[in-house]
Write an enzyme that holds these catalytic residues in place. Sequence first.
Site, PDB file in Angstrom:
ATOM      1  N   ASP A  26     -61.511  -6.772 -33.453  1.00  0.00           N
ATOM      2  CA  ASP A  26     -62.470  -6.780 -32.027  1.00  0.00           C
ATOM      3  C   ASP A  26     -62.919  -5.127 -32.027  1.00  0.00           C
ATOM      4  O   ASP A  26     -62.048  -4.277 -32.464  1.00  0.00           O
ATOM      5  CB  ASP A  26     -61.785  -6.968 -30.890  1.00  0.00           C
ATOM      6  CG  ASP A  26     -62.861  -7.215 -29.801  1.00  0.00           C
ATOM      7  OD1 ASP A  26     -63.970  -7.234 -29.958  1.00  0.00           O
ATOM      8  OD2 ASP A  26     -62.367  -7.572 -28.541  1.00  0.00           O
ATOM      9  N   HIS A  43     -70.368  -3.799 -37.685  1.00  0.00           N
ATOM     10  CA  HIS A  43     -69.893  -4.925 -38.375  1.00  0.00           C
ATOM     11  C   HIS A  43     -69.706  -4.433 -39.893  1.00  0.00           C
ATOM     12  O   HIS A  43     -68.631  -4.900 -40.600  1.00  0.00           O
ATOM     13  CB  HIS A  43     -70.772  -6.149 -38.108  1.00  0.00           C
ATOM     14  CG  HIS A  43     -70.637  -6.753 -36.940  1.00  0.00           C
ATOM     15  ND1 HIS A  43     -69.525  -7.077 -36.019  1.00  0.00           N
ATOM     16  CD2 HIS A  43     -71.773  -7.292 -36.016  1.00  0.00           C
ATOM     17  CE1 HIS A  43     -70.001  -7.496 -34.987  1.00  0.00           C
ATOM     18  NE2 HIS A  43     -71.285  -7.726 -34.723  1.00  0.00           N
ATOM     19  N   SER A  71     -65.758 -16.993 -34.503  1.00  0.00           N
ATOM     20  CA  SER A  71     -65.048 -17.802 -33.503  1.00  0.00           C
ATOM     21  C   SER A  71     -66.218 -18.836 -33.338  1.00  0.00           C
ATOM     22  O   SER A  71     -67.384 -18.678 -33.460  1.00  0.00           O
ATOM     23  CB  SER A  71     -64.525 -17.243 -32.396  1.00  0.00           C
ATOM     24  OG  SER A  71     -65.557 -17.160 -31.333  1.00  0.00           O
ATOM     25  N   LEU A 137     -50.881 -11.960 -52.236  1.00  0.00           N
ATOM     26  CA  LEU A 137     -51.126 -12.144 -50.967  1.00  0.00           C
ATOM     27  C   LEU A 137     -52.045 -13.432 -50.648  1.00  0.00           C
ATOM     28  O   LEU A 137     -53.022 -13.444 -51.292  1.00  0.00           O
ATOM     29  CB  LEU A 137     -51.937 -10.773 -50.233  1.00  0.00           C
ATOM     30  CG  LEU A 137     -52.543 -10.902 -48.750  1.00  0.00           C
ATOM     31  CD1 LEU A 137     -51.086 -10.775 -47.679  1.00  0.00           C
ATOM     32  CD2 LEU A 137     -53.403  -9.822 -48.459  1.00  0.00           C
ATOM     33  N   ARG A 191     -54.437  -7.738 -32.127  1.00  0.00           N
ATOM     34  CA  ARG A 191     -55.795  -7.535 -31.638  1.00  0.00           C
ATOM     35  C   ARG A 191     -56.052  -6.203 -31.441  1.00  0.00           C
ATOM     36  O   ARG A 191     -55.490  -5.425 -30.784  1.00  0.00           O
ATOM     37  CB  ARG A 191     -55.984  -8.370 -30.460  1.00  0.00           C
ATOM     38  CG  ARG A 191     -57.715  -8.530 -29.841  1.00  0.00           C
ATOM     39  CD  ARG A 191     -57.759  -9.224 -28.523  1.00  0.00           C
ATOM     40  NE  ARG A 191     -59.344  -9.183 -28.451  1.00  0.00           N
ATOM     41  CZ  ARG A 191     -60.088 -10.159 -28.149  1.00  0.00           C
ATOM     42  NH1 ARG A 191     -59.224 -11.310 -27.835  1.00  0.00           N
ATOM     43  NH2 ARG A 191     -61.211 -10.317 -27.979  1.00  0.00           N
ATOM     44  N   ARG A 197     -56.250 -10.524 -25.161  1.00  0.00           N
ATOM     45  CA  ARG A 197     -56.220 -12.246 -25.093  1.00  0.00           C
ATOM     46  C   ARG A 197     -56.351 -12.640 -26.469  1.00  0.00           C
ATOM     47  O   ARG A 197     -56.422 -12.026 -27.378  1.00  0.00           O
ATOM     48  CB  ARG A 197     -57.516 -12.427 -24.207  1.00  0.00           C
ATOM     49  CG  ARG A 197     -58.701 -11.913 -24.595  1.00  0.00           C
ATOM     50  CD  ARG A 197     -59.923 -12.413 -23.737  1.00  0.00           C
ATOM     51  NE  ARG A 197     -61.187 -11.571 -23.823  1.00  0.00           N
ATOM     52  CZ  ARG A 197     -61.523 -10.690 -23.161  1.00  0.00           C
ATOM     53  NH1 ARG A 197     -61.139 -10.309 -22.109  1.00  0.00           N
ATOM     54  NH2 ARG A 197     -62.900 -10.171 -23.745  1.00  0.00           N
TER      55      ARG A 197
END
Length: 263
Positions: A26, A43, A71, A137, A191, A197
């Site tokens: 974020d 971005h 999302s 990974l 986050r 959140r």
Amino acid sequence: MNGFDSSTQKVPACGDVPRHVAIIMDGNGRWAKRRFLPRIAGHKRGVEAVRRTVTACAESGVEFLTLFAFSSENWRRPAEEVSFLMQLFAVALEQEVAKLHENGIRLRVVGDLSPFEPRLVRLIQAGERQTADNRGLTLTVAANYGGRWDIVQAMNRMIAAHPEKAGQYSEQDLAPWLAMNHAPEPDLFIRTGGEQRISNFLLWQLAYTELHFTDTLWPDFDAKALAAAMDSYRRRERRFGRTSEQLTASTVPPPAVSEAAGS
Ligand code: FPP
């Protein structure tokens, strides 16, 4: 069954390095705004942070890295931004999959791919196929993913496969149908961007995950920020429902045989 322990059924083994790190990336928009740039510039810089984080995780011995790229609720953004994010994802796949493959990284994409353009779906499938046998990974990108979507799709598929068990389904029955069945539950959730959140990320899998929130904006995230999150993780006492005293007792070595016999 996937061979990974469920944190609510069995206490998983935990080391100093988190086996699975899951990240909500974020702060791209704010990073750009602070520089009087359009959100999409944030971005673009975010993709560089993705590259750095994949490298740093692989070098630190993390086995699974899961990134929340888009999302189910991100469709609510302005159409141009959504379209740019899709483009960016497609370009990143075109440019990065070969490098992932060279480095032994396995790519997985989880989420509802049905609204994506066929070209993007083809790139995703080709990337997954090409890297499927890699043993380094596992990089999972969550795209059009939502934790509630995942639980509902898993439930529907489980019921269709085993209608005879109605009324008696267990956690273990549902788990294999979840989109993240290829990975253990995350040990560490990060986050960036200052908000605290979960935003409908891995709702089922985060049951006993350690949470780390940082004000660092995603385009600024780097190996040092990852190390800080890992340091915080190392200091946590992961009790999985047990008491602190139980944990201490379980790390004290048993007395020597002669002592135990009272001699
Ligand atoms: C959240 O920042 C970021 C996103 C919704 C997109 C994340 C995408 C990338 C980092 C690039 C593509 C990813 C891959 C895996 C190739 P925000 O826009 O909500 O930031 P803000 O809260 O500051 O507005």
